[in-house]
Structures are given as structure tokens and as C-alpha cells.
Scaffold this active site. Structure first.
Site, mmCIF file in Angstrom:
data_model
loop_
_atom_site.group_PDB
_atom_site.id
_atom_site.type_symbol
_atom_site.label_atom_id
_atom_site.label_comp_id
_atom_site.label_asym_id
_atom_site.label_seq_id
_atom_site.Cartn_x
_atom_site.Cartn_y
_atom_site.Cartn_z
ATOM 1 N N CYS A 100 -4.688 10.360 -5.343
ATOM 2 C CA CYS A 100 -4.489 9.915 -6.725
ATOM 3 C C CYS A 100 -5.606 10.442 -7.612
ATOM 4 C CB CYS A 100 -4.449 8.402 -6.803
ATOM 5 S SG CYS A 100 -6.012 7.671 -6.369
ATOM 6 N N LYS A 147 1.507 -5.505 3.505
ATOM 7 C CA LYS A 147 2.645 -4.629 3.796
ATOM 8 C C LYS A 147 2.176 -3.190 3.635
ATOM 9 C CE LYS A 147 5.856 -2.533 1.568
ATOM 10 N NZ LYS A 147 5.958 -1.293 2.367
ATOM 11 N N GLU A 201 3.596 13.880 -12.422
ATOM 12 C CA GLU A 201 2.591 13.913 -11.343
ATOM 13 C C GLU A 201 3.206 14.716 -10.198
ATOM 14 O OE1 GLU A 201 1.869 10.173 -9.280
ATOM 15 O OE2 GLU A 201 -0.174 10.801 -8.812
ATOM 16 N N ALA A 237 0.821 -1.219 0.000
ATOM 17 C CA ALA A 237 0.000 0.000 0.000
ATOM 18 C C ALA A 237 0.852 1.265 0.000
ATOM 19 C CB ALA A 237 -0.911 -0.013 1.230
ATOM 20 N N SER A 286 3.089 4.434 -6.724
ATOM 21 C CA SER A 286 3.663 5.168 -7.857
ATOM 22 C C SER A 286 3.916 4.236 -9.049
ATOM 23 C CB SER A 286 4.992 5.788 -7.430
ATOM 24 O OG SER A 286 5.905 4.747 -7.131
HETATM 25 P P1 NAD Z 1 5.248 4.457 -3.604
HETATM 26 O O1 NAD Z 1 5.237 3.764 -4.904
HETATM 27 O O2 NAD Z 1 6.454 5.235 -3.228
HETATM 28 O O3 NAD Z 1 5.000 3.406 -2.428
HETATM 29 C C1 NAD Z 1 3.978 2.432 -2.521
HETATM 30 C C2 NAD Z 1 4.480 1.137 -1.906
HETATM 31 O O4 NAD Z 1 5.540 0.613 -2.709
HETATM 32 C C3 NAD Z 1 5.026 1.305 -0.502
HETATM 33 O O5 NAD Z 1 4.548 0.255 0.295
HETATM 34 C C4 NAD Z 1 6.530 1.262 -0.676
HETATM 35 O O6 NAD Z 1 7.181 0.642 0.411
HETATM 36 C C5 NAD Z 1 6.729 0.463 -1.941
HETATM 37 N N1 NAD Z 1 7.837 0.993 -2.774
HETATM 38 C C6 NAD Z 1 8.172 2.284 -2.962
HETATM 39 N N2 NAD Z 1 9.177 2.396 -3.843
HETATM 40 C C7 NAD Z 1 9.489 1.153 -4.220
HETATM 41 C C8 NAD Z 1 10.439 0.615 -5.130
HETATM 42 N N3 NAD Z 1 11.276 1.392 -5.821
HETATM 43 N N4 NAD Z 1 10.468 -0.719 -5.290
HETATM 44 C C9 NAD Z 1 9.635 -1.498 -4.618
HETATM 45 N N5 NAD Z 1 8.709 -1.048 -3.737
HETATM 46 C C10 NAD Z 1 8.633 0.256 -3.542
HETATM 47 O O7 NAD Z 1 3.942 5.381 -3.573
HETATM 48 P P2 NAD Z 1 3.554 6.457 -2.485
HETATM 49 O O8 NAD Z 1 4.451 7.645 -2.628
HETATM 50 O O9 NAD Z 1 3.423 5.820 -1.159
HETATM 51 O O10 NAD Z 1 2.065 6.847 -2.978
HETATM 52 C C11 NAD Z 1 1.818 7.875 -3.914
HETATM 53 C C12 NAD Z 1 1.561 7.322 -5.302
HETATM 54 O O11 NAD Z 1 0.482 6.398 -5.250
HETATM 55 C C13 NAD Z 1 1.125 8.385 -6.295
HETATM 56 O O12 NAD Z 1 1.768 8.149 -7.514
HETATM 57 C C14 NAD Z 1 -0.379 8.167 -6.431
HETATM 58 O O13 NAD Z 1 -0.936 8.606 -7.642
HETATM 59 C C15 NAD Z 1 -0.460 6.692 -6.288
HETATM 60 N N6 NAD Z 1 -1.793 6.262 -5.888
HETATM 61 C C16 NAD Z 1 -2.584 5.676 -6.834
HETATM 62 C C17 NAD Z 1 -3.874 5.288 -6.509
HETATM 63 C C18 NAD Z 1 -4.760 4.644 -7.532
HETATM 64 O O14 NAD Z 1 -5.742 4.023 -7.145
HETATM 65 N N7 NAD Z 1 -4.455 4.768 -8.815
HETATM 66 C C19 NAD Z 1 -4.355 5.492 -5.207
HETATM 67 C C20 NAD Z 1 -3.512 6.084 -4.259
HETATM 68 C C21 NAD Z 1 -2.216 6.465 -4.616
#
Ligand code: NAD
Length: 496
Positions: free
Chosen positions: A304, A196, A404, A170, A249
Site C-alpha cells: 500500500c 479474520k 490503484e 486483514a 481495498s
Molecule cells: P480486499 O479489500 O480485497 O480484502 C481485504 C479484506 O476484506 C479481506 O479479508 C477480504 O476477505 C475482505 N473483502 C474483500 N472484498 C470484500 C467485499 N466486497 N466485501 C466485504 N469484504 C471483502 O484487499 P486486498 O486485495 O486483500 O488488499 C489490497 C488492498 O489493500 C489495496 O487496495 C491496498 O492499497 C490496501 N492496503 C492498504 C493498507 C493501508 O494501510 N492503507 C495496507 C495494506 C493494504
């Protein structure tokens, strides 16, 4: 039992059952029905985004702990899958009640760790609760299909069956809603689940796990691990995990989709967005400007489905000064302060990134009509605040349009016609959500039919589908073939 965590500015409460009593609380793991202290030597600080004080520490679970969590899910699966649907439904019915009773407490933890206002945090829990309520309809949702006499003396049946151990990864921006998109629906169908949460906001998930246990979910049906890349790779690679739900992301989502799929898992990945609000000159001005301001700057733009881009068509461009005036009047403060309209960004790095993107706009020829970069919030001088910012004269080739931003920044483009606006929306790589503001039914219909975007609102700024529908997304906003939580749809969800 609850444990008070004191801080200079805030004093708040974490449930003690899943935090240790050291001066900086450490978040526990939830393995096989027990909240256990991690033996990890790698920990990540959790900060209050309004003050940047360290309010807790979350472990990067060890390989042995993660293995134990999956083994627990795997052990629990056969009995849980064999438990009657009615009994699983009863757990969820109790769960929705406990979430309602604890909604304010979950919201308080969200505001502390994530920064959003208490009203937004309650909305975060509420939208997740709706998914839990929907999961209570499992007795209808899991019905299979039959065709008697498909050929001579033969009937055909299809069943909906659980897959086994499923996992969820998440993001930080909806600490309750998004985990609740994931495990309740999977579990009510008979799967067991490894969650997680985002390492930046684990508290809400921990309380939600406790409430699920109190609702009667057997030990091992839900396990929680913490961590970052290692935990993610572990989930993608583990042969006992059959499916992954990811929200976050594009950088992480595309990687997880590719790596998880390569290991034979079913992966659904909801990712980034650049949502456009198209404003027609015949729109109801008062309603449109209010909606735009709320949807662009609410939750500090860290949604998002935030409307981060406005396209003003024809004479609607004359409304820009009024839009700026409304945005100016928003109150920026810590999320638990009365009257706050928007809180801080999640981290100093996020603030720096947003400020750099605003800088790029002015360097590339756009105009900064309202600049929130230098905002000072009294009493919260160390917080990650950016005030509402409006960038006009933006062109599609500019960095502030292409990326974004995920902050309280509205970029504004102008076109002479609806067709030009539709082309801009469809040329953008993302297809998460969009809205059109108009009083003309034919215009609304044309727009909603021609844009290639998952969720479409007509005079509705953030058209997040209710759980009986699915949260969809097209192009770079989604990878996978089954959408989250509701009925599977092949085209976009439209609100009119
Ligand atoms: P993120 O991708 O940084 O983190 C999400 C999850 O991925 C976390 O649990 C993190 O530990 C893990 N993670 C982060 N970087 C990683 C990597 N390089 N390799 C593997 N795992 C990794 O996202 P965030 O900053 O927590 O959330 C914001 C993003 O989520 C924005 O881009 C937003 O648009 C998107 N989002 C999308 C929706 C949707 O339904 N489309 C909903 C909410 C948020």
C-alpha cells in the site's frame, strides 16, 4: 510437529497443529483455544502464486462457528480485562521473543502463500514484530490523566479502558504485519479479539495465533475465523463486537466502515493508495533512482506504500532512460529463489487486471517504456508474473493514473514546477504516502507542508511510521477517527 506438503516445484512445511493431514491441507479455525476443523461445506482454494498449484483450502466458517468464536471472546473478556496490566505485558514480552525465534518459519509460509521474496517476507514479520514490541510498553501507553483540584475539593481522573470484543479484517499483501497491527495492541489493553485473516493467505496468522497461545494468552482471548463476505457481514453486524480494524481495498473498506458504523461500532479502515514520488532535478540522482526502483517494483508493487507514480520535475525527466535500465536489471522469480528481486502477483485475476491497466495506458496515449506483460520465468511458467513496467507520458485523466494498479508498474508524469507537482498529488483522491527527492531543504519543507498525504518521506521512499507513531492516511486512504497502533496524530507523519 510439522507436516510436509509436497508439490511439483516446491516442497514446504506447514505446522501440522493447525492443518489437517489430508492430501490438500485444510486450514483450521481457532476457537476457544483450540485449532478445530470447520464443518463448512464451502471452501476456498489457496494457491502458490509462483506455480498456481493448490496448496491448501480455507473454510468459509459457518454461522454457528462464527457465533462460537464471538461467544468465546465475550466469555474471556471480563477476566482478561481484570488481569493486571503487568501480567498482560508479560504475555506480550514472551510473544515478541517467540516471534523472533519463529521469524523465518512465518516468512516461509508468507512466501509460499503470498509470493513475495523471502527477504520481503522477513521484513513483513519484522514490521509486525515492532508493533508487538511497542505493545510491551503498555504500562506507559495506558496511563490516564489527572487534574488535582479541578474545582474546590475535587480532583479529576481519566482512565483508558478496554472496549470488549474487537475484530480485525486483514488484506493479502502483508500476511503477518497487518494482523500484528491489530490484535496485539487491542489485547494488551485488555480487549479480546476476533481475527479474520485474508482468505488468500491465512497461514501466517495461524502460526502467530499458536505462538500467542504458547506465550500464555488465555483461551478465548484470540479467536480466528475464516471466510469472505459472510464473515465480514457477520463482524459488521454482531452486537457483541465493539470495534473493527480493517485494512484493504476501498471497495471493501468503505462498505465495512459504513456497515460497521451503522451498527454502532468504532471502525478504523486503512484503504487504497496511489503514492507519488516527486523527483526534483537537484536530487541525488544515484540515490533517487535506486530508491524509486525499489519502492515501485519491490514486493511486485503489492504494497500500500509502493511508490507507484513518479513525477519528474524539470530536468529530472532526463533520468528516465537510466530509470528504465535499472528496472530492467531486476530479477523476477519465485519468492524463495535466491537472487529474486520480485515475485509473482497474488492471482491470475490480479495479473490480468494489471495487464489490462497497462493496455489502457497505451490505448489512451501513454508510452510503455518497459513492458513486463509477456515475461516468462523459467521453471515457473504457470505463475502470475508481471515484470517491471514503466509507463511514461501519463496524464492525470488516464485510467492507469486514476486506478490503484497494485502491481510492478511505475507510471511517470512530468511537470515544469514543484507547484504543479503538488497540485497533482493533492488532486489525486488518495492520500496514503508520498516522497520527495531533493537536496534543497526549503523545497523539502514546502512539499511536506503543502501535500495532504498521511505519510511523507524526504529522500525516504516508503515512509511507514514506526509503531510509537501511527500509520495515518488522508482522504480516500482512511476512514475513521483513530489510527492504527501508535500515538494518535491529527496531521501527517513526516520523515526528514
Ligand atoms: P480486499 O479489500 O480485497 O480484502 C481485504 C479484506 O476484506 C479481506 O479479508 C477480504 O476477505 C475482505 N473483502 C474483500 N472484498 C470484500 C467485499 N466486497 N466485501 C466485504 N469484504 C471483502 O484487499 P486486498 O486485495 O486483500 O488488499 C489490497 C488492498 O489493500 C489495496 O487496495 C491496498 O492499497 C490496501 N492496503 C492498504 C493498507 C493501508 O494501510 N492503507 C495496507 C495494506 C493494504
Amino acid at each position: 510437529r510439522i507436516l510436509q506438503v509436497s508439490s511439483k516445484v516446491h516442497s514446504t512445511w506447514y505446522p501440522a497443529s493447525f492443518f489437517s493431514s489430508s492430501s490438500v491441507p485444510t486450514v483450521k479455525l481457532f476457537i476457544d483455544g483450540k485449532f478445530v476443523e470447520s464443518k463448512s461445506d464451502k471452501w476456498i482454494d489457496i494457491h502458490n502464486p509462483a506455480t498456481n498449484e493448490v496448496i491448501g483450502r480455507v473454510p468459509q466458517a459457518t454461522k454457528a462457528e462464527m457465533d462460537a468464536a464471538v461467544a468465546s471472546c465475550k466469555r474471556a473478556f471480563p477476566a482478561w480485562a481484570d488481569t493486571s496490566v503487568l501480567s498482560r505485558q508479560q504475555v506480550l514480552l514472551r510473544y515478541q521473543q517467540l516471534i523472533k525465534e519463529n521469524l523465518k518459519e512465518i516468512a516461509r509460509i508468507i512466501t509460499l502463500e503470498q509470493g513475495k521474496t523471502l527477504a520481503d517476507a522477513e521484513g513483513d514479520v519484522f514490521r509486525g514484530l515492532q508493533v508487538v514490541e511497542h505493545a510491551c510498553s503498555v504500562t506507559s501507553l495506558m496511563l490516564g490523566e489527572t487534574m488535582p483540584s479541578i474545582t474546590k475539593d475535587m480532583d479529576l481522573y481519566s482512565y483508558r479502558l478496554p472496549l470488549g470484543v474487537c475484530a480485525g479484517i486483514a488484506p493479502f499483501n502483508f500476511p503477518a504485519m497487518i494482523p500484528l497491527w491489530m490484535f496485539p495492541m487491542a489485547m494488551v489493553c485488555g480487549n479480546t479479539f476476533l481475527m479474520k485473516p485474508s482468505e488468500r493467505v491465512p497461514g501466517a496468522t495461524m502460526l502467530l495465533a499458536k505462538l500467542l497461545q504458547d506465550s500464555g494468552a488465555p483461551d478465548g482471548t484470540l479467536n480466528i475465523i475464516h471466510g469472505q463476505h459472510e464473515a465480514v457481514n457477520f463482524i459488521c453486524d454482531h452486537p457483541d463486537i465493539k470495534a473493527i480494524s480493517f485494512v484493504g481495498s476501498n471497495q471493501a473498506g468503505e462498505y465495512i466502515f459504513e456497515r460497521g458504523s451503522r451498527h454502532g461500532k468504532r471502525v478504523q479502515a486503512n484503504m487504497g493508495a496511489k503514492n507519488h514520488g516527486v523527483v526534483m532535478p537537484d536530487a541525488n540522482k544515484e540515490n533517487t533512482l535506486n530508491q524509486l526502483v525499489g519502492a515501485a517494483f519491490g514486493a511486485a508493487g503489492q504494497r500500500c506504500m509502493a511508490l507507484s507514480t513518479a513525477i519528474l520535475v524539470g530536468d529530472a525527466k532526463k533520468w528516465l532512460p537510466e530509470l528504465v535500465n535499472r528496472a530492467k536489471n531486476l530479477r523476477v522469480s519465485a519468492g524463495d529463489q535466491p537472487g529474486a528481486d520480485l515475485g509473482p502477483l497474488i492471482s491470475p485475476q490480479a495479473k490480468e487486471r494489471v495487464c489490462n491497466l497497462i493496455d489502457s495506458g497505451s490505448k489512451e496515449g501513454a508510452s510503455i517504456l518497459l513492458d513486463g506483460r509477456k515475461i516468462k520465468v523459467k521453471g515457473y511458467e504457470n505463475g502470475n508474473f508481471v515484470g517491471p513496467t514503466i509507463i511514461s507520458n501519463v496524464k492525470p485523466n488516464m485510467t492507469c493514473y486514476k486506478e490503484e494498479i497494485f502491481g510492478p508498474v511505475l507510471v511517470v508524469l512530468e511537470t515544469d514546477t514543484l507547484d504543479e507537482a503538488i497540485k497533482i498529488v493533492n488532486d489525486n483522491p488518495y492520500g496514503n504516502g508520498t516522497a520527495i527527492f531533493t537536496t534543497n531543504g526549503a523545497t523539502a519543507r514546502k512539499y511536506s507542508h503543502l501535500v495532504d498525504v498521511g505519510q511523507v518521506g524526504v529522500n525516504v521512499p516508503i515512509p511507514v511510521p514506526l509503531p510509537m507513531f501511527s500509520f495515518t492516511g488522508s482522504r480516500s486512504s482512511f476512514r475513521g477517527d483513530t489510527n492504527f497502533y501508535g500515538k494518535q496524530v491529527s496531521s501527517s507523519v513526516k520523515w526528514e
